[in-house]
Design a protein around this motif. Structure first.
Motif, PDB file in Angstrom:
ATOM      1  N   ALA A 191       0.752  -1.005   0.038  1.00 25.17           N
ATOM      2  CA  ALA A 191       0.007  -0.153   0.058  1.00 25.17           C
ATOM      3  C   ALA A 191       0.808   1.147   0.010  1.00 25.17           C
ATOM      4  N   ALA A 192       0.770   2.347  -0.260  1.00 29.21           N
ATOM      5  CA  ALA A 192       1.289   3.366  -0.536  1.00 29.21           C
ATOM      6  C   ALA A 192       1.106   4.436   0.413  1.00 29.21           C
ATOM      7  N   LEU A 193       2.180   5.222   0.598  1.00 30.12           N
ATOM      8  CA  LEU A 193       1.483   6.295   1.498  1.00 30.12           C
ATOM      9  C   LEU A 193       2.843   7.322   1.272  1.00 30.12           C
TER      10      LEU A 193
ATOM     11  N   LEU B 103      -3.220   8.355   6.503  1.00 33.54           N
ATOM     12  CA  LEU B 103      -4.231   7.454   6.694  1.00 33.54           C
ATOM     13  C   LEU B 103      -4.733   7.413   5.080  1.00 33.54           C
ATOM     14  N   LEU B 104      -4.686   6.281   4.687  1.00 27.62           N
ATOM     15  CA  LEU B 104      -5.288   6.066   3.130  1.00 27.62           C
ATOM     16  C   LEU B 104      -6.561   5.166   3.266  1.00 27.62           C
ATOM     17  N   LEU B 105      -7.490   5.603   2.559  1.00 30.89           N
ATOM     18  CA  LEU B 105      -8.787   4.814   2.538  1.00 30.89           C
ATOM     19  C   LEU B 105      -9.266   4.466   1.183  1.00 30.89           C
ATOM     20  N   ASN B 106      -9.647   3.560   0.927  1.00 35.85           N
ATOM     21  CA  ASN B 106      -9.866   3.089  -0.528  1.00 35.85           C
ATOM     22  C   ASN B 106     -11.338   2.208  -0.459  1.00 35.85           C
ATOM     23  N   GLY B 107     -12.011   2.514  -1.584  1.00 41.65           N
ATOM     24  CA  GLY B 107     -13.279   1.589  -1.682  1.00 41.65           C
ATOM     25  C   GLY B 107     -13.498   1.493  -3.226  1.00 41.65           C
ATOM     26  N   VAL B 108     -13.822   0.341  -3.428  1.00 44.67           N
ATOM     27  CA  VAL B 108     -13.901  -0.302  -4.748  1.00 44.67           C
ATOM     28  C   VAL B 108     -15.392  -0.854  -4.803  1.00 44.67           C
ATOM     29  N   LEU B 109     -16.415  -0.586  -6.158  1.00 46.32           N
ATOM     30  CA  LEU B 109     -17.402  -1.249  -6.567  1.00 46.32           C
ATOM     31  C   LEU B 109     -17.055  -2.114  -7.618  1.00 46.32           C
ATOM     32  N   ARG B 110     -17.357  -3.308  -7.597  1.00 46.24           N
ATOM     33  CA  ARG B 110     -16.795  -4.304  -8.890  1.00 46.24           C
ATOM     34  C   ARG B 110     -17.901  -5.047  -9.423  1.00 46.24           C
ATOM     35  N   SER B 111     -18.099  -5.183 -10.751  1.00 47.41           N
ATOM     36  CA  SER B 111     -18.933  -5.960 -11.407  1.00 47.41           C
ATOM     37  C   SER B 111     -18.152  -7.157 -12.111  1.00 47.41           C
ATOM     38  N   SER B 112     -18.288  -8.350 -11.728  1.00 47.23           N
ATOM     39  CA  SER B 112     -17.618  -9.491 -11.969  1.00 47.23           C
ATOM     40  C   SER B 112     -18.415 -10.870 -12.043  1.00 47.23           C
ATOM     41  N   ASN B 113     -18.002 -11.885 -13.048  1.00 53.06           N
ATOM     42  CA  ASN B 113     -18.451 -13.026 -13.033  1.00 53.06           C
ATOM     43  C   ASN B 113     -17.206 -13.995 -12.953  1.00 53.06           C
ATOM     44  N   ALA B 114     -16.127 -13.590 -12.684  1.00 55.94           N
ATOM     45  CA  ALA B 114     -14.902 -14.351 -12.600  1.00 55.94           C
ATOM     46  C   ALA B 114     -14.910 -15.448 -11.336  1.00 55.94           C
TER      47      ALA B 114
ATOM     48  N   VAL C  19      -7.218  -0.037   3.922  1.00 52.96           N
ATOM     49  CA  VAL C  19      -6.956   0.772   4.889  1.00 52.96           C
ATOM     50  C   VAL C  19      -5.413   0.667   5.156  1.00 52.96           C
ATOM     51  N   ALA C  20      -4.859   1.636   5.025  1.00 53.66           N
ATOM     52  CA  ALA C  20      -3.270   1.759   5.266  1.00 53.66           C
ATOM     53  C   ALA C  20      -2.866   2.929   5.979  1.00 53.66           C
ATOM     54  N   VAL C  21      -1.921   2.829   6.949  1.00 52.66           N
ATOM     55  CA  VAL C  21      -1.197   3.674   7.839  1.00 52.66           C
ATOM     56  C   VAL C  21       0.105   3.685   7.717  1.00 52.66           C
ATOM     57  N   LEU C  22       0.622   5.231   7.496  1.00 53.76           N
ATOM     58  CA  LEU C  22       2.127   5.220   7.145  1.00 53.76           C
ATOM     59  C   LEU C  22       2.794   5.377   8.603  1.00 53.76           C
ATOM     60  N   LEU C  23       3.607   4.404   8.825  1.00 52.25           N
ATOM     61  CA  LEU C  23       4.301   4.502  10.080  1.00 52.25           C
ATOM     62  C   LEU C  23       5.639   5.589   9.998  1.00 52.25           C
ATOM     63  N   ASP C  24       5.988   5.809   8.919  1.00 50.29           N
ATOM     64  CA  ASP C  24       7.142   6.762   8.914  1.00 50.29           C
ATOM     65  C   ASP C  24       7.193   6.958   7.303  1.00 50.29           C
ATOM     66  N   PRO C  25       7.996   7.946   6.601  1.00 52.93           N
ATOM     67  CA  PRO C  25       8.012   8.291   5.320  1.00 52.93           C
ATOM     68  C   PRO C  25       8.278   7.169   4.315  1.00 52.93           C
ATOM     69  N   ARG C  26       8.416   6.061   4.898  1.00 51.26           N
ATOM     70  CA  ARG C  26       8.622   4.758   3.716  1.00 51.26           C
ATOM     71  C   ARG C  26       8.173   3.371   4.208  1.00 51.26           C
ATOM     72  N   TRP C  27       7.413   3.433   5.295  1.00 46.73           N
ATOM     73  CA  TRP C  27       6.858   2.033   5.602  1.00 46.73           C
ATOM     74  C   TRP C  27       5.331   2.341   6.107  1.00 46.73           C
ATOM     75  N   ALA C  28       4.737   1.251   5.625  1.00 44.71           N
ATOM     76  CA  ALA C  28       3.108   1.551   5.549  1.00 44.71           C
ATOM     77  C   ALA C  28       2.490   0.001   6.017  1.00 44.71           C
ATOM     78  N   VAL C  29       1.676  -0.091   6.674  1.00 41.48           N
ATOM     79  CA  VAL C  29       1.155  -1.201   7.081  1.00 41.48           C
ATOM     80  C   VAL C  29      -0.816  -0.867   6.866  1.00 41.48           C
ATOM     81  N   GLY C  30      -1.100  -2.087   6.640  1.00 43.65           N
ATOM     82  CA  GLY C  30      -2.614  -2.206   6.281  1.00 43.65           C
ATOM     83  C   GLY C  30      -3.444  -3.371   5.990  1.00 43.65           C
ATOM     84  N   VAL C  31      -4.537  -3.410   5.771  1.00 43.57           N
ATOM     85  CA  VAL C  31      -5.447  -4.365   5.754  1.00 43.57           C
ATOM     86  C   VAL C  31      -6.138  -4.039   4.433  1.00 43.57           C
TER      87      VAL C  31
END
Length: 295
Positions: free
Chosen positions: A10-12, A189-200, A224-236
């Motif tokens: 994830a990027a931040l 803090l990065l928040l991201n939401g997606v709505l997808r149409s698929s039959n895969a 959801v991702a949080v930047l711990l410092d300028p180069r490290w991020a953790v998320g789910v």
């Protein structure tokens, strides 16, 4: 794959203090390039964003007057299953993204137990993404992008025998992504939401449509991702899945990831993925590693 995985990165960006300073300068607004990690990582399907969930961002670090791009390789291994994904993506003027990816899904345990004619399923993916409105950092509203992924399964015999209807299909998605400076206890803090149409089925690795459901499903995804410092991020990440095949249920995916962005050229993502039950094999858990080179 059920609670798969695969996960990502994830990027931040930099600390709120650094970003607040940079945003006030013309260079930060694109004249000297986009901020660190604003191109995201590469998903297993090739689109810029997280490991299994795309973001609204455009691949690479190209500004409104430049080309950008990224190349990636990802490996996931649960012991019973493996997934290797490789690809490239190009970004034009921070507005349009196009790319190609190839996936190789290995199932050695199941192939040996059932004497399947193949131990691998391959899939090719061509994708495109258009930024419709907004900016990840500079606008008060999220960046909004429309994406298309055209997928073709190249080893369709086994998927057809277990109920899949087609060897190709299209995913269409709408993504909204926003970075909130200092939004998580002073960290970005990065928040991201997606709505997808698929039959895969399993992102297309087991074909498209099925004996249980032939039509398309409208699915929700989130990061959801949080930047711990300028180069490290953790998320789910979380990704809903359709349930088209009668022989084995398909469950939603989950993962937890760590992303490292030492500079604008390199990104490394490691993740723990709970894969759940995949094609009748239960309790699949895997580690995920992805490396991306950007421009």
């Amino acid at each position: 794959m059920r609670y798969p995985s695969l996960l990502l990165a994830a990027a931040l960006l930099g600390s709120p203090e650094i970003l607040a300073r940079d945003i006030a300068t013309p260079a930060a607004k694109g004249y000297a390039g986009r901020l660190l990690a604003t191109g995201g990582a590469s998903s297993i399907e090739g689109s810029a964003g997280g490991g299994v969930v795309p973001w609204a961002v455009i691949a690479g670090y190209g500004t409104d007057e430049q080309w950008g791009g990224a190349a990636f390789a990802t490996r996931v291994d649960s012991g019973d299953y493996t997934l290797t994904s490789r690809g490239i993506a190009l970004g034009w003027r921070n507005r349009v993204e196009i790319g190609l990816a190839r996936q190789d899904f290995g199932l050695p345990t199941l192939a040996d137990a059932l004497a399947l004619p193949t131990r691998h399923f391959r899939q090719d993916i061509a994708h495109a993404k258009l930024r419709l409105a907004g900016d990840l950092v500079y606008s008060p509203w999220p960046q909004l992008s429309l994406g298309l992924q055209h997928k073709r399964q190249r080893d369709f015999l086994v998927p057809s025998l277990v109920g899949a209807v087609d060897d190709s299909g299209n995913d269409v998605y709408l993504a909204a992504t926003k970075l909130f400076l200092g939004g998580a206890g002073g960290r970005n803090l990065l928040l991201n939401g997606v709505l997808r149409s698929s039959n895969a089925n399993q992102t297309g690795l087991l074909g498209f449509g099925g004996d249980a459901r032939r039509g398309r499903s409208l699915l929700g995804e989130a990061s959801v991702a949080v930047l711990l410092d300028p180069r490290w991020a953790v998320g789910v990440e979380y990704r809903q899945k359709p349930d088209n095949l009668g022989f084995a249920r398909e469950h939603d995916w989950k993962d937890v990831f760590v992303g490292w962005f030492p500079n604008k050229r390199v990104a490394v993502v490691a993740a723990y993925a709970d894969l759940g039950s995949i094609a009748t094999l239960d309790r699949q858990e895997a580690w995920y590693v992805s490396v991306q080179i950007s421009h």
